[in-house]
Enzyme design. Sequence first.
Site, short mmCIF file in Angstrom:
data_model
loop_
_atom_site.label_atom_id
_atom_site.label_comp_id
_atom_site.label_asym_id
_atom_site.label_seq_id
_atom_site.Cartn_x
_atom_site.Cartn_y
_atom_site.Cartn_z
N HIS A 25 20.57 72.35 74.89
CA HIS A 25 20.81 72.36 76.34
C HIS A 25 21.77 71.25 76.72
O HIS A 25 21.94 70.28 75.98
CB HIS A 25 19.50 72.19 77.10
CG HIS A 25 18.87 70.83 76.94
ND1 HIS A 25 18.30 70.41 75.75
CD2 HIS A 25 18.77 69.78 77.79
CE1 HIS A 25 17.84 69.18 75.89
NE2 HIS A 25 18.13 68.75 77.12
N GLN A 72 23.12 69.04 80.49
CA GLN A 72 22.63 68.70 81.82
C GLN A 72 23.80 68.38 82.73
O GLN A 72 24.85 67.91 82.29
CB GLN A 72 21.69 67.50 81.75
CG GLN A 72 20.46 67.75 80.90
CD GLN A 72 19.54 66.54 80.80
OE1 GLN A 72 18.94 66.11 81.77
NE2 GLN A 72 19.44 65.99 79.61
#
Lengths: 239, 239
Positions: free
Chosen positions: B72, B74
Site C-alpha cells: 500500500h 499513503q
Amino acid sequence: VPNLFPALDVHEVIIESPDHGETMAGMTSGRLEQVLAAWRQRVLDLRGTHIRYVHIFKNHGVEAGASLEHSHSQLTGLPMVPHDVEEELAGALRYFAQKARCIYCDHVRDAGTRAVLNAEHHVAIAPPVPRFPFETWILPRRHASHFESEEPGALAGLACILGQTIRMIDQALRKPAYNLFVHTAPLDEGPLGHYHWHIEILPKLAKVGGFEWGTGIHINEKTPEQAAKALQGTLGESL
Amino acid sequence: VPNLFPALDVHEVIIESPDHGETMAGMTSGRLEQVLAAWRQRVLDLRGTHIRYVHIFKNHGVEAGASLEHSHSQLTGLPMVPHDVEEELAGALRYFAQKARCIYCDHVRDAGTRAVLNAEHHVAIAPPVPRFPFETWILPRRHASHFESEEPGALAGLACILGQTIRMIDQALRKPAYNLFVHTAPLDEGPLGHYHWHIEILPKLAKVGGFEWGTGIHINEKTPEQAAKALQGTLGESL
C-alpha cells in the site's frame, strides 16, 4: 543545496565505565559526574581550534544505532554549526526579538504539567512540541548558552537528574533504546542571551517512515503532558 | 518554534494490489501505472481545497515503519507546505537566482556516473548529496514542477522505470525495507521554473542515531557513484 564534507576532524569515544555490562541507568551519580566532566573537558580543549561546534551524543541499544555494547558516548568536532542547531538558534533569536526573553528559560518556568523532575539547579521536562513520544529535555534553571560554561561543581547535580531521568524512562518504557545529545551554543560564540544549552533524550519506540523523511514533520501520538505523567508515575524517590 | 497541529485532514491509503503477497517489485508495469494514476487523480481532486500540499509516500517493510503487510501507499493532505519541501523550494530558488536554471534539470543533465537508469522520459539517479546509502531519485527529463501535471499517457513510462529501480534495489540490497515519497510543488502554486517534482527512494540499511537526530547531518559511507555502480551491476535488462 547541502554541502558534502569529508570525514570528521574530531571524533572521540568516551568509555563510560570499566564494567562491560553497566549501563547509564545503573551508574552511580559519581560515575555519571565523571562522564559529564569528560565531555566538558574535551569541549574546553577544542576551543580556539577550527572546530565551530562540538556535538556530544550517545546511542544506547541497537535500535538507537549503537554498534558497541559497552556503555559509551561520542563527541564530534564539526567545522561548521550543524543545520538543526542553526535552526534552533534562529528560532530562539526570533523569540528573543519578540519577547526579550530566552525561550528555554520560558520552557523551564512554564513547564507546569510537562515537568518530569525538578532539582535545585536543573529541570527535566517534556518539551512543548516533542518530535518523539517521551522525548525528554534536561535544562539548567539558570540561563547559560554553553554546556562547557557549567561550573565543575554543578556537574554533580546534573549527573543526579540525568541518572534519575534515564531510570524513569527505563522503568516506564521497559528499558528502551534511546539517543541522547547535548545542544549548546557554537564554540566560537560568546555567551548568548537567547540560547540555552540542554540535553535531549529520545527513546526509540517506533520506526520513522516516509511521512517524516519526506516532510520533516513528526507524527507523535503522545502529548507531552501524557508523557510527563507516565514518567512521573515511575518516580520512587525524589531528588 | 515549530507548530503543533491536529490530526491530518486528509489521510488516504492506496491498496496497490488485490494480491496480499504481491510487492511493488513484483508488480507488472500496468499495475504500477494504475497506482501512479490513483496518486495523480487523488491529488487533482484535492485542488481548490484548503489543502496546500499533498504528501504521497510508501513504507515497505517493518524497518521502514510499515504497519500493514499488504502492499500500500499513503497520501496525506496538509494545510501547509512541509518543512523539508520549503527547504528544497528555497534552495532551488537560490540556485535559480544564481544560474537561471533548475537545479534538478542540472541533476538530470549532469548525472554522469551517478546515473542508475536512463529511460525515454525519465531518469533514475543517485543524487549528488544522498542522506542514505543507495538513496535513489526518479525525475522526469522534461522540466515540470508538479507531479500531477504529468500527462496520464506519461505514467506508463514512469511505472516502468519505477518498477525497474525497485527491482534493482531489491537485487543489489537483498530486498531491503525502504521509504519512498514524491516531492512536488505546492498544490496552490502555478508552474514553477525552479522546482522539479521527483520521487525519492530511501532503502533502510542502518539505524539513525544521535549524531543525525541532533545535527540534521547524515553520515553516509557510500558515495553516490559507488551506489549507482552497484545498482547498475544488477541490471539484467535495459528499458
